[in-house]
Design a protein around this motif. Sequence first.
Motif, mmCIF file in Angstrom:
data_model
loop_
_atom_site.group_PDB
_atom_site.id
_atom_site.type_symbol
_atom_site.label_atom_id
_atom_site.label_comp_id
_atom_site.label_asym_id
_atom_site.label_seq_id
_atom_site.Cartn_x
_atom_site.Cartn_y
_atom_site.Cartn_z
ATOM 1 N N GLY A 133 0.855 -1.187 0.000
ATOM 2 C CA GLY A 133 0.000 0.000 0.000
ATOM 3 C C GLY A 133 0.886 1.230 0.000
ATOM 4 O O GLY A 133 1.300 1.717 -1.051
ATOM 5 N N SER A 134 1.220 1.703 1.195
ATOM 6 C CA SER A 134 2.068 2.895 1.299
ATOM 7 C C SER A 134 3.495 2.616 0.790
ATOM 8 O O SER A 134 4.175 3.534 0.329
ATOM 9 N N TRP A 158 -7.704 -2.506 -4.802
ATOM 10 C CA TRP A 158 -8.237 -1.153 -4.605
ATOM 11 C C TRP A 158 -8.214 -0.329 -5.880
ATOM 12 O O TRP A 158 -8.102 0.885 -5.826
ATOM 13 N N THR A 206 -14.293 -0.064 -7.350
ATOM 14 C CA THR A 206 -12.980 -0.251 -6.738
ATOM 15 C C THR A 206 -12.774 -1.764 -6.813
ATOM 16 O O THR A 206 -13.627 -2.503 -6.326
ATOM 17 N N VAL A 355 -13.838 7.769 3.218
ATOM 18 C CA VAL A 355 -13.058 7.002 2.235
ATOM 19 C C VAL A 355 -11.849 7.808 1.724
ATOM 20 O O VAL A 355 -10.768 7.260 1.494
ATOM 21 N N PRO A 359 -7.018 6.911 -0.378
ATOM 22 C CA PRO A 359 -6.339 6.727 -1.678
ATOM 23 C C PRO A 359 -5.300 7.790 -1.999
ATOM 24 O O PRO A 359 -5.359 8.895 -1.478
HETATM 25 C C1 LIG Z 1 -11.415 4.320 -2.720
HETATM 26 C C2 LIG Z 1 -10.006 3.915 -2.996
HETATM 27 C C3 LIG Z 1 -9.517 4.021 -4.290
HETATM 28 C C4 LIG Z 1 -8.220 3.611 -4.567
HETATM 29 N N1 LIG Z 1 -7.778 3.648 -5.878
HETATM 30 C C5 LIG Z 1 -6.574 3.137 -6.185
HETATM 31 C C6 LIG Z 1 -6.145 3.035 -7.551
HETATM 32 O O1 LIG Z 1 -6.859 3.445 -8.480
HETATM 33 N N2 LIG Z 1 -4.949 2.461 -7.810
HETATM 34 C C7 LIG Z 1 -4.131 2.007 -6.823
HETATM 35 O O2 LIG Z 1 -3.073 1.506 -7.139
HETATM 36 N N3 LIG Z 1 -4.502 2.080 -5.509
HETATM 37 C C8 LIG Z 1 -5.701 2.637 -5.187
HETATM 38 N N4 LIG Z 1 -6.086 2.711 -3.870
HETATM 39 C C9 LIG Z 1 -5.218 2.179 -2.820
HETATM 40 C C10 LIG Z 1 -4.625 3.277 -1.940
HETATM 41 O O3 LIG Z 1 -3.690 4.020 -2.649
HETATM 42 C C11 LIG Z 1 -4.047 2.563 -0.702
HETATM 43 O O4 LIG Z 1 -5.146 2.058 0.032
HETATM 44 C C12 LIG Z 1 -3.213 3.529 0.145
HETATM 45 O O5 LIG Z 1 -2.020 3.857 -0.504
HETATM 46 C C13 LIG Z 1 -2.899 2.928 1.518
HETATM 47 O O6 LIG Z 1 -2.416 1.640 1.405
HETATM 48 P P1 LIG Z 1 -3.028 0.466 2.326
HETATM 49 O O7 LIG Z 1 -4.489 0.541 2.207
HETATM 50 O O8 LIG Z 1 -2.362 -0.793 1.942
HETATM 51 O O9 LIG Z 1 -2.639 0.882 3.786
HETATM 52 P P2 LIG Z 1 -1.232 0.623 4.530
HETATM 53 O O10 LIG Z 1 -0.095 1.125 3.686
HETATM 54 O O11 LIG Z 1 -1.174 -0.783 4.999
HETATM 55 O O12 LIG Z 1 -1.381 1.595 5.758
HETATM 56 C C14 LIG Z 1 -2.165 1.269 6.912
HETATM 57 C C15 LIG Z 1 -2.014 2.404 7.922
HETATM 58 O O13 LIG Z 1 -0.627 2.527 8.285
HETATM 59 C C16 LIG Z 1 -0.173 3.837 8.035
HETATM 60 N N5 LIG Z 1 1.226 3.814 7.573
HETATM 61 C C17 LIG Z 1 1.787 3.019 6.627
HETATM 62 N N6 LIG Z 1 3.089 3.308 6.482
HETATM 63 C C18 LIG Z 1 3.360 4.306 7.361
HETATM 64 C C19 LIG Z 1 4.540 5.058 7.672
HETATM 65 N N7 LIG Z 1 5.706 4.877 7.032
HETATM 66 N N8 LIG Z 1 4.443 5.993 8.636
HETATM 67 C C20 LIG Z 1 3.255 6.248 9.255
HETATM 68 N N9 LIG Z 1 2.113 5.591 8.997
HETATM 69 C C21 LIG Z 1 2.176 4.635 8.052
HETATM 70 C C22 LIG Z 1 -1.094 4.389 6.966
HETATM 71 O O14 LIG Z 1 -1.124 5.799 6.952
HETATM 72 C C23 LIG Z 1 -2.418 3.753 7.367
HETATM 73 O O15 LIG Z 1 -3.030 4.537 8.346
HETATM 74 C C24 LIG Z 1 -7.385 3.130 -3.545
HETATM 75 C C25 LIG Z 1 -7.879 3.059 -2.226
HETATM 76 C C26 LIG Z 1 -9.166 3.437 -1.953
HETATM 77 C C27 LIG Z 1 -9.675 3.335 -0.548
#
Ligand SMILES: Cc1cc2nc3c(=O)[nH]c(=O)nc-3n(C[C@H](O)[C@H](O)[C@H](O)COP(=O)(O)OP(=O)(O)OC[C@H]3O[C@@H](n4cnc5c(N)ncnc54)[C@H](O)[C@@H]3O)c2cc1C
Length: 381
Positions: A133-134, A158, A206, A355, A359
Amino acid sequence: MTYQLPTEEQRLAVESFRKFLNAEIKPIAREYADRFIPKEKMREITQAIAEFGMPGAAVPVEHGGLGLGYVTQGMLFEELVTVSVDIGLCVMINNGAAEFLVDAPAHLREKYLPGLLAGKIFGSFGISEPDVGSNVIDIKTRGVRDGDHFIINGEKTWISNGHYSDYIICTTRTGDRELSHILIDREEHGYESRNIEKIAMNSQSTAQIFITDARVPVANVIGQEGAALKNTMKVFEKARAHVGMLSVGLMRAAVEETIAYVTDRKQFGKPIAAHQLVSAKLAEMATLTDASRLMCFRALSLIDAGVRCDLQSSMAKWFATEMGVKVCRDAVQLHGGNGLTKAFQVERLAREAIVIPIPDGTTEIQKLVIGRGLTGISAIV
Ligand SMILES: Cc1cc2nc3c(=O)[nH]c(=O)nc-3n(C[C@H](O)[C@H](O)[C@H](O)COP(=O)(O)OP(=O)(O)OC[C@H]3O[C@@H](n4cnc5c(N)ncnc54)[C@H](O)[C@@H]3O)c2cc1C
């Protein structure tokens, strides 16, 4: 930065778009509230919206766009997201997809851009994965070179527009440390999609994307092979200002609904707007909406001026999306018990607002990007 009034051309474009949205799109958005809009129906909508310049407002004229720039596109976009954040997100992804194709090899631009600009086809961007994700750097979807093709395997999740998508710009590992953007066509190279149910925004798609042995020509790489991480930051710069605008639309709708409610609802023998705490809360909601809008438009102005603005775009994204949660929640509060029911719009707006801080980089990630911009020191990893 100074504040610029809209030009006469922008004002007229926004006005006619608003009229069209209220007459044609609002009834559809209400009909499908919390229900999935099927692809054919969404295509009708995107084709109608394309007549008003999205996607394409920010695409140069020589590539079939209107060449109006990001500020004008932002003004149109605000009108759309105020009526429907679901349709707004779908169009936002197509806007980004069209703009991304401008720098793509000519054969890809010629094949996909006209359909996108006409609202006939759907693009998508695949970065996130079940374990990624991040931490974009850790992407696992892999392309293994086989002559002049990549054999691609992986799972994305997602993905906005995922279930509608005719193609995906797939961020793919093409070397030990290298990531590349590869265009995978659903029909030609093959991938499967499955929609994901969420707390809100279920009218658009999504989706999870499953890619199994997709044989894709090397010629479908967009940008330099191995340069996807750098290019993704450029995509984020634009995308984050637009994601902030999704929340501006939600806040504007919440403020409009609340003004109507507090002037109509009476308690203690007078409209609740006449109670000072109600008036003050409404003032805060309107001010936070305006501050968010100004921050997003500052980023869009910088993009139009060709100035890199990762920092300003991240500031706009975290502020607008978090204020969206607060403002829409306050709208529910000012509606009292009624605000919790489906009979009033603010219940849905509050769910939708939750939501948007996720993203395109969560609020936490935006703050880390800002911190890195201020100090030159990254606290992300
Ligand atoms: C409606 C929607 C549309 C989306 N559309 C797309 C799309 O079109 N294409 C695509 O590729 N993705 C898409 N995404 C995915 C989105 O980019 C990811 O959900 C987002 O980057 C977060 O990743 P994760 O959900 O895996 O959370 P995680 O990365 O697992 O994070 C979980 C929590 O930990 C925190 N965290 C993580 N790392 C750190 C750090 N280093 N320091 C502090 N806090 C941290 C985060 O802030 C969060 O609160 C979409 C998501 C949603 C909800």
